[in-house]
Scaffold this motif. Structure first.
Motif, mmCIF file in Angstrom:
data_model
loop_
_atom_site.group_PDB
_atom_site.id
_atom_site.type_symbol
_atom_site.label_atom_id
_atom_site.label_comp_id
_atom_site.label_asym_id
_atom_site.label_seq_id
_atom_site.Cartn_x
_atom_site.Cartn_y
_atom_site.Cartn_z
ATOM 1 N N GLY A 70 0.785 -1.223 0.000
ATOM 2 C CA GLY A 70 0.000 0.000 0.000
ATOM 3 C C GLY A 70 0.816 1.271 0.000
ATOM 4 O O GLY A 70 0.444 2.266 -0.631
ATOM 5 N N LYS A 71 1.945 1.274 0.695
ATOM 6 C CA LYS A 71 2.787 2.466 0.744
ATOM 7 C C LYS A 71 3.336 2.789 -0.643
ATOM 8 O O LYS A 71 3.313 3.935 -1.094
ATOM 9 N N ASP A 72 3.825 1.750 -1.331
ATOM 10 C CA ASP A 72 4.332 1.933 -2.689
ATOM 11 C C ASP A 72 3.205 2.379 -3.617
ATOM 12 O O ASP A 72 3.404 3.214 -4.513
ATOM 13 N N ALA A 73 2.006 1.835 -3.404
ATOM 14 C CA ALA A 73 0.861 2.222 -4.229
ATOM 15 C C ALA A 73 0.561 3.708 -4.095
ATOM 16 O O ALA A 73 0.283 4.400 -5.088
ATOM 17 N N GLN A 74 0.602 4.202 -2.863
ATOM 18 C CA GLN A 74 0.353 5.622 -2.632
ATOM 19 C C GLN A 74 1.397 6.477 -3.344
ATOM 20 O O GLN A 74 1.059 7.469 -4.006
ATOM 21 N N GLU A 75 2.651 6.087 -3.230
ATOM 22 C CA GLU A 75 3.722 6.864 -3.851
ATOM 23 C C GLU A 75 3.629 6.830 -5.374
ATOM 24 O O GLU A 75 3.805 7.859 -6.039
ATOM 25 N N PRO A 83 1.437 -6.842 2.924
ATOM 26 C CA PRO A 83 2.295 -6.504 4.065
ATOM 27 C C PRO A 83 2.416 -4.998 4.244
ATOM 28 O O PRO A 83 2.285 -4.228 3.286
ATOM 29 N N GLY A 84 2.661 -4.577 5.468
ATOM 30 C CA GLY A 84 2.799 -3.144 5.727
ATOM 31 C C GLY A 84 1.453 -2.451 5.643
ATOM 32 O O GLY A 84 0.501 -2.811 6.342
ATOM 33 N N VAL A 85 1.338 -1.471 4.772
ATOM 34 C CA VAL A 85 0.080 -0.742 4.566
ATOM 35 C C VAL A 85 -0.838 -1.594 3.697
ATOM 36 O O VAL A 85 -0.504 -1.916 2.557
ATOM 37 N N ASP A 86 -2.002 -1.972 4.236
ATOM 38 C CA ASP A 86 -2.902 -2.829 3.468
ATOM 39 C C ASP A 86 -3.723 -2.010 2.469
ATOM 40 O O ASP A 86 -3.619 -0.786 2.396
ATOM 41 N N GLY A 87 -4.541 -2.713 1.689
ATOM 42 C CA GLY A 87 -5.293 -2.061 0.630
ATOM 43 C C GLY A 87 -6.332 -1.078 1.116
ATOM 44 O O GLY A 87 -6.607 -0.076 0.458
ATOM 45 N N ILE A 88 -6.930 -1.351 2.276
ATOM 46 C CA ILE A 88 -7.944 -0.442 2.807
ATOM 47 C C ILE A 88 -7.317 0.890 3.199
ATOM 48 O O ILE A 88 -7.807 1.965 2.831
#
Length: 227
Positions: free
Chosen positions: A37-42, A59-64
């Motif tokens: 999720g973190k990479d997705a945000q970036e 892992p880490g920041v999930d999709g929600i």
């Protein structure tokens, strides 16, 4: 117009499969991939995709949480990416929370390729995916257990609707498309679109998905009432 898609899943094989399917379409291009999720945000911030195909459990920041961040960060801007969540039935309890976080809909991971492509086109066009069989099953199963953010304000909000608009809202909540609603009410599809727009505006909702959730939470549609 080419639809720019960002693929988000912690399984590289799934990302590869989705990419092969989507890039075979002349109007869709995959602009990037992310494994959490973190990479997705970036990457959303950098690549400005039209649609983010988002897994839930990562892992880490999930999709929600990633969906919540992407929608919140993009809200003031002119370009607001649409988030289409991927799930499996063992993650049912997360779906409504994902929709409340700003997702424009959800698909099962075993969705047929043509349905995946069509869903991306639909959300890119500004609509939402409310798959009748999945949506009704999920909401029937979890509506009574989910905390409601509308608990006190809802009755007054529903009073803003006309009888026809309430009827349209009920049919939306049952998973009907505009064409199906038009056939049932014996009116034109254009008329249905007008009613849907009025419902969303009067209730302060973003899209049809939020309308479905609200209809269940207010008791307009109750779990099991699918006929």
């Amino acid at each position: 117009m080419t639809i720019r898609v960002l693929l988000v899943d912690d399984q590289p094989l799934l990302r590869t499969g989705f990419r092969l399917i989507l890039e075979a379409e002349p109007d869709i291009t995959v602009v990037g991939q992310a494994g959490d999720g973190k990479d997705a945000q970036e990457q959303t911030r950098a690549l400005l995709p039209d649609v983010v195909l988002m897994d839930i459990r990562m892992p880490g920041v999930d999709g929600i949480e990633a969906t919540r961040r992407i929608v919140r960060e993009a809200a003031p801007s002119a370009h607001v990416p649409k988030v289409l969540v991927l799930t499996t039935f063992d993650l049912d309890e997360y779906i409504v929370e994902a929709l409340r976080s700003g997702a424009s809909g959800f698909l099962l991971k075993d969705v047929p390729p043509d349905e995946l492509v069509q869903a991306i086109r639909v959300v890119a066009g500004g609509d939402a995916i409310v798959a009748p069989s999945v949506t009704r099953r999920l909401l029937d199963r979890f509506a009574k257990r989910l905390p409601s953010s509308y608990e006190e304000a809802t009755p007054a909000r529903l009073d803003r609707l006309t009888e026809r608009e309430l009827e349209v809202l009920r049919l939306i909540a049952k998973g009907m498309s505009n064409a199906e609603i038009a056939a049932k009410l014996v009116v034109s599809e254009t008329t249905v679109k007008t009613h849907v727009g009025n419902v969303l505006t009067k209730l302060g909702l973003r899209d049809r998905v939020q309308a479905v959730v609200l209809a269940y939470e207010t008791g307009l549609i109750t779990p099991g009432a699918l006929s």
